[in-house]
Design a protein around this motif. Structure first.
Motif, PDB file in Angstrom:
ATOM      1  N   PHE A  42       0.866  -1.387  -0.002  1.00 27.72           N
ATOM      2  CA  PHE A  42      -0.021  -0.118   0.091  1.00 27.72           C
ATOM      3  C   PHE A  42       1.022   1.276   0.157  1.00 27.72           C
ATOM      4  CE2 PHE A  42      -1.385   3.420   3.038  1.00 27.72           C
ATOM      5  CZ  PHE A  42      -2.512   3.837   2.216  1.00 27.72           C
ATOM      6  N   GLY A  43       2.020   1.368   0.669  1.00 25.74           N
ATOM      7  CA  GLY A  43       2.890   2.421   0.920  1.00 25.74           C
ATOM      8  C   GLY A  43       3.450   2.728  -0.413  1.00 25.74           C
ATOM      9  N   ASP A  44       3.927   1.575  -0.864  1.00 26.42           N
ATOM     10  CA  ASP A  44       4.676   1.646  -2.192  1.00 26.42           C
ATOM     11  C   ASP A  44       3.587   2.269  -3.436  1.00 26.42           C
ATOM     12  OD1 ASP A  44       7.085   1.045  -1.111  1.00 26.42           O
ATOM     13  OD2 ASP A  44       7.197  -0.897  -1.998  1.00 26.42           O
ATOM     14  N   ARG A  45       2.607   1.858  -3.368  1.00 25.30           N
ATOM     15  CA  ARG A  45       1.674   2.296  -4.520  1.00 25.30           C
ATOM     16  C   ARG A  45       1.129   3.502  -4.214  1.00 25.30           C
ATOM     17  NH1 ARG A  45      -0.747  -3.968  -5.327  1.00 25.30           N
ATOM     18  NH2 ARG A  45       1.419  -4.883  -5.848  1.00 25.30           N
ATOM     19  N   VAL A  46       0.796   3.890  -3.107  1.00 28.26           N
ATOM     20  CA  VAL A  46      -0.043   5.032  -2.617  1.00 28.26           C
ATOM     21  C   VAL A  46       0.963   6.347  -2.282  1.00 28.26           C
ATOM     22  CG1 VAL A  46      -1.943   6.150  -1.391  1.00 28.26           C
ATOM     23  CG2 VAL A  46      -2.252   3.723  -2.225  1.00 28.26           C
ATOM     24  N   LEU A  47       1.761   6.028  -1.520  1.00 22.37           N
ATOM     25  CA  LEU A  47       2.496   7.203  -1.050  1.00 22.37           C
ATOM     26  C   LEU A  47       3.882   7.269  -1.936  1.00 22.37           C
ATOM     27  CD1 LEU A  47       2.319   6.186   2.859  1.00 22.37           C
ATOM     28  CD2 LEU A  47       1.031   7.922   1.295  1.00 22.37           C
ATOM     29  N   GLY A  48       4.316   6.221  -2.568  1.00 21.54           N
ATOM     30  CA  GLY A  48       5.721   6.398  -3.504  1.00 21.54           C
ATOM     31  C   GLY A  48       6.425   5.322  -3.206  1.00 21.54           C
TER      32      GLY A  48
ATOM     33  N   GLY B 222      -4.953 -13.797   4.337  1.00 22.50           N
ATOM     34  CA  GLY B 222      -4.499 -15.042   3.108  1.00 22.50           C
ATOM     35  C   GLY B 222      -5.494 -14.054   2.166  1.00 22.50           C
ATOM     36  N   THR B 223      -6.522 -13.764   2.453  1.00 25.62           N
ATOM     37  CA  THR B 223      -7.456 -13.211   1.264  1.00 25.62           C
ATOM     38  C   THR B 223      -7.181 -11.597   1.010  1.00 25.62           C
ATOM     39  OG1 THR B 223      -9.237 -12.388   2.965  1.00 25.62           O
ATOM     40  CG2 THR B 223      -9.538 -14.634   2.338  1.00 25.62           C
ATOM     41  N   ALA B 224      -6.353 -11.037   1.766  1.00 25.48           N
ATOM     42  CA  ALA B 224      -5.977  -9.595   1.432  1.00 25.48           C
ATOM     43  C   ALA B 224      -5.475  -9.281   0.268  1.00 25.48           C
ATOM     44  CB  ALA B 224      -4.962  -9.069   2.784  1.00 25.48           C
ATOM     45  N   GLY B 225      -4.686 -10.445  -0.464  1.00 28.89           N
ATOM     46  CA  GLY B 225      -4.201 -10.191  -1.814  1.00 28.89           C
ATOM     47  C   GLY B 225      -5.209  -9.769  -2.743  1.00 28.89           C
ATOM     48  N   TRP B 226      -6.420 -10.478  -2.663  1.00 27.19           N
ATOM     49  CA  TRP B 226      -7.349 -10.234  -3.610  1.00 27.19           C
ATOM     50  C   TRP B 226      -8.286  -8.681  -3.541  1.00 27.19           C
ATOM     51  CZ3 TRP B 226      -6.269 -15.168  -2.389  1.00 27.19           C
ATOM     52  CH2 TRP B 226      -6.207 -16.006  -3.338  1.00 27.19           C
ATOM     53  N   VAL B 227      -8.200  -8.416  -2.187  1.00 26.14           N
ATOM     54  CA  VAL B 227      -8.669  -7.163  -1.922  1.00 26.14           C
ATOM     55  C   VAL B 227      -7.537  -6.006  -2.228  1.00 26.14           C
ATOM     56  CG1 VAL B 227      -9.511  -5.539   0.129  1.00 26.14           C
ATOM     57  CG2 VAL B 227      -9.862  -7.776   0.216  1.00 26.14           C
ATOM     58  N   LEU B 228      -6.289  -6.030  -2.215  1.00 27.49           N
ATOM     59  CA  LEU B 228      -5.296  -5.345  -2.641  1.00 27.49           C
ATOM     60  C   LEU B 228      -5.192  -5.013  -4.113  1.00 27.49           C
ATOM     61  CD1 LEU B 228      -2.620  -3.779  -1.479  1.00 27.49           C
ATOM     62  CD2 LEU B 228      -1.394  -5.634  -2.100  1.00 27.49           C
ATOM     63  N   ALA B 229      -5.344  -6.234  -4.824  1.00 25.17           N
ATOM     64  CA  ALA B 229      -5.212  -6.298  -6.168  1.00 25.17           C
ATOM     65  C   ALA B 229      -6.686  -5.622  -6.549  1.00 25.17           C
ATOM     66  CB  ALA B 229      -5.238  -7.995  -6.759  1.00 25.17           C
ATOM     67  N   ALA B 230      -7.908  -5.730  -6.060  1.00 24.45           N
ATOM     68  CA  ALA B 230      -8.919  -5.123  -6.550  1.00 24.45           C
ATOM     69  C   ALA B 230      -9.066  -3.538  -6.206  1.00 24.45           C
ATOM     70  CB  ALA B 230     -10.221  -5.715  -5.986  1.00 24.45           C
TER      71      ALA B 230
ATOM     72  N   GLU C 166      -1.213  -2.688  -8.791  1.00 25.94           N
ATOM     73  CA  GLU C 166       0.073  -2.137  -9.135  1.00 25.94           C
ATOM     74  C   GLU C 166      -0.186  -1.315 -10.382  1.00 25.94           C
ATOM     75  OE1 GLU C 166       4.567  -3.566  -9.860  1.00 25.94           O
ATOM     76  OE2 GLU C 166       3.076  -5.087 -10.002  1.00 25.94           O
ATOM     77  N   ASN C 167      -0.984  -1.403 -11.173  1.00 24.67           N
ATOM     78  CA  ASN C 167      -1.403  -0.578 -12.225  1.00 24.67           C
ATOM     79  C   ASN C 167      -2.840  -0.352 -12.480  1.00 24.67           C
ATOM     80  OD1 ASN C 167       1.552  -0.383 -13.451  1.00 24.67           O
ATOM     81  ND2 ASN C 167       1.269  -2.680 -13.724  1.00 24.67           N
ATOM     82  N   GLY C 168      -3.335   0.609 -12.877  1.00 25.97           N
ATOM     83  CA  GLY C 168      -4.529   1.031 -13.174  1.00 25.97           C
ATOM     84  C   GLY C 168      -5.295   2.016 -11.868  1.00 25.97           C
ATOM     85  N   LEU C 169      -6.380   2.088 -12.101  1.00 23.24           N
ATOM     86  CA  LEU C 169      -7.280   2.952 -10.889  1.00 23.24           C
ATOM     87  C   LEU C 169      -7.165   2.346  -9.734  1.00 23.24           C
ATOM     88  CD1 LEU C 169      -9.236   5.293 -10.557  1.00 23.24           C
ATOM     89  CD2 LEU C 169     -11.104   3.849 -11.026  1.00 23.24           C
ATOM     90  N   ARG C 170      -6.634   3.102  -8.571  1.00 20.69           N
ATOM     91  CA  ARG C 170      -6.694   2.806  -7.267  1.00 20.69           C
ATOM     92  C   ARG C 170      -7.659   3.433  -6.406  1.00 20.69           C
ATOM     93  NH1 ARG C 170      -0.257   3.660  -7.700  1.00 20.69           N
ATOM     94  NH2 ARG C 170       0.262   1.673  -8.586  1.00 20.69           N
ATOM     95  N   ARG C 171      -8.300   2.790  -5.722  1.00 18.46           N
ATOM     96  CA  ARG C 171      -9.494   3.239  -4.550  1.00 18.46           C
ATOM     97  C   ARG C 171      -8.928   2.736  -3.285  1.00 18.46           C
ATOM     98  NH1 ARG C 171     -14.267   4.618  -6.642  1.00 18.46           N
ATOM     99  NH2 ARG C 171     -14.587   5.446  -4.563  1.00 18.46           N
TER     100      ARG C 171
END
Length: 493
Positions: A296-302, A439-447, A451-456
């Motif tokens: 989350f930090g790398d993708r949202v904060l840099g 273990g399900t957090a990866g799906w939430v993170l990807a959604a 890594e690329n695309g719209l982030r919410r």
């Protein structure tokens, strides 16, 4: 505590315990007379936990960026493989320690970790890294947990025991803090070097730090003297280590089956099981700090965001708050404290789901500038999520100080007489449930934070906040079915 009541047992004949201020200070200074082995145990706890925590913060990033796993696969490997395996092997490790002795178990665990970390540093072949690196590392790390607790008990006197266990908890948190600073330092150093043609990535460099710490542990173990129990076990165990391990696994499996047979027939068992399952939702939020927050930090904060120092806010606060809250709330029932703490934790997570525009002014305030430029070492404008993360961690830490220590107290308080250890063993369940949930957090993170695309990211955090809310809401809604009278607090509301 029972140990505190027995303090006079270690006084010289005819002596009386000190009173007043001297007696109060003596409760702390008594640890200075501890055996050398106890201080070495504290050192080992620090080194082992730093190495483990650096690896824990790195493993999801390494799985995705170095080994090529998706967010979903990396989350599943950690949440449904690596983390639960450590819990299972920890349950087995206690019997192994009893069988072969503390020092040999120390050596075995560190040797396994050293080999496993070496594999993780030197290979990017997924099957090799997982089978010869991640899985053995889970076994090696698991061996250290019960050994350190057993060593703390064995090498401390009755009078020193309470302070010893308090210190081992403090040392663990100091190790967590050191790991956070190391994690940020290596990631922000952007160092590139070659060793005989091998150019380690940032994540392999972090594993190299853990490996170096692991190697340092060997001489520390060497200076621990074996006591009579260990010598007797060493002489008695002439069979091979593999045979001993097989015997231990069989013994542990038998004891586990007998434990559950004994507990299932008791009315309190279903209630404590439901209680621990609900607490697992809070533990999942705690675990996401290692398994979700770095991405989350790398993708949202840099890229290279100082998430380690951010996470350290929790460590600093727990060191101060846990004993303070415990001292001020002794008269409140453990169940009520868990409900209050769980509600505070859930409220903290909701901060991350709020609009970032609400925190723009705070980011430009004196507090925001101090947090970003002085504490986190940032340059330029401060992203509102830094303020939100700090507030979330502050509130969450307050809640954790309320509920976390009391979870174990509740298990002990409702246990039938003579079965305190059996009920205490069930206290592993919340972390196991939390690991399976994460273990399900990866799906939430990807959604929501791909890594690329719209982030919410606010939607991701809303899901986490709602998940955390399951615990306090469930404990309140099913209180009449779950709650069991606590020994000494039958009349507590």
């Amino acid at each position: 505590m029972a140990d505190a009541k027995n303090e006079t047992a270690v006084l010289e004949p005819g002596a009386s315990p000190a009173r007043g201020l001297a007696g109060f200070i003596g409760k702390f200074t008594i640890i200075f007379g501890a055996r050398r082995e106890l201080w070495l145990t504290f050192l080992l706890k620090f080194l082992i936990y730093v190495a483990y925590s650096v690896t824990n913060k790195t493993i999801v990033l390494w799985l995705s960026r170095d080994l090529g796993f998706s967010d979903q696969a990396a989350g599943a490997i950690v949440g449904w493989g690596w983390a639960p395996a450590m819990t299972v092997f920890t349950l087995l490790a206690g019997s192994l320690t009893d069988a072969i002795g503390l020092k040999r178990t120390f050596y075995l665990g560190v040797a396994i970790c050293t080999v496993a970390r070496t594999v993780m540093v030197t290979t990017t072949t997924p099957w090799l890294a997982l089978t010869c690196g991640v899985l053995p590392l889970a076994i090696g790390e698991a061996l250290g947990t019960p050994v350190l607790l057993a060593a703390t008990r064995r090498y401390s006197t009755i009078a020193q025991r309470s302070m010893s266990f308090s210190l081992i908890y403090v040392v663990m948190n100091i190790g967590y803090l050191a790991a956070g600073y190391l994690f940020d330092f290596v990631r922000q150093s952007t160092a590139h070097f070659s060793l005989f043609g091998f150019e380690p990535t940032t994540h392999q460099q972090l594993f190299m730090v853990s490996l170096a710490i692991e190697i340092i542990i060997f001489p520390a173990i060497y200076f621990i003297r074996r006591d009579e129990d260990d010598r007797a076990k060493s002489q008695a165990r002439s069979a091979s280590l593999i045979a001993g391990l097989a015997q231990t696994v069989r013994q542990s499996a038998t004891e586990t089956v007998q434990l559950f047979k004994r507990l299932i027939g008791q009315s309190a068992f279903a209630r404590i099981l439901a209680f621990f399952l609900l607490i697992g939702f809070l533990k999942a939020i705690f675990l996401q700090m290692d398994y979700v927050f770095p991405k989350f930090g790398d993708r949202v904060l840099g890229m290279g965001a100082p998430v380690g120092r951010l996470a350290n806010i929790n460590g600093w606060m727990i060191i101060v708050l846990a004993p303070l809250v415990g001292a001020l709330t002794q008269r409140l029932s453990a169940y009520r404290m868990v409900v209050i703490g769980g509600a505070i934790c859930a409220a903290g997570v909701f901060i991350m789901a709020l609009p970032t525009t609400w925190f723009l002014a705070a980011a430009e305030s004196g507090f925001g500038q101090w947090l970003g430029h002085s504490y986190l070492g940032l340059h330029g404008a401060i992203h509102p999520y830094y303020i939100m993360s700090a507030l979330y961690l502050i509130v969450f830490s307050v809640g954790e100080a309320f509920y976390s220590p009391r979870v174990y107290e509740y298990a002990a308080a409702i246990a039938p007489k003579g079965q305190e250890a059996s009920y205490g063993a069930l206290a592993y369940l919340p972390f196991l449930v939390g690991k399976l949930l994460i273990g399900t957090a990866g799906w939430v993170l990807a959604a929501f934070v791909p890594e690329n695309g719209l982030r919410r990211p606010e939607l991701m955090w809303l899901i986490f906040a709602l998940a955390a809310s399951v615990a306090p809401i469930g404990l309140i809604a099913f209180r009449r079915y779950i709650r069991v009278p606590e020994a000494g607090r039958e009349a507590a509301a």
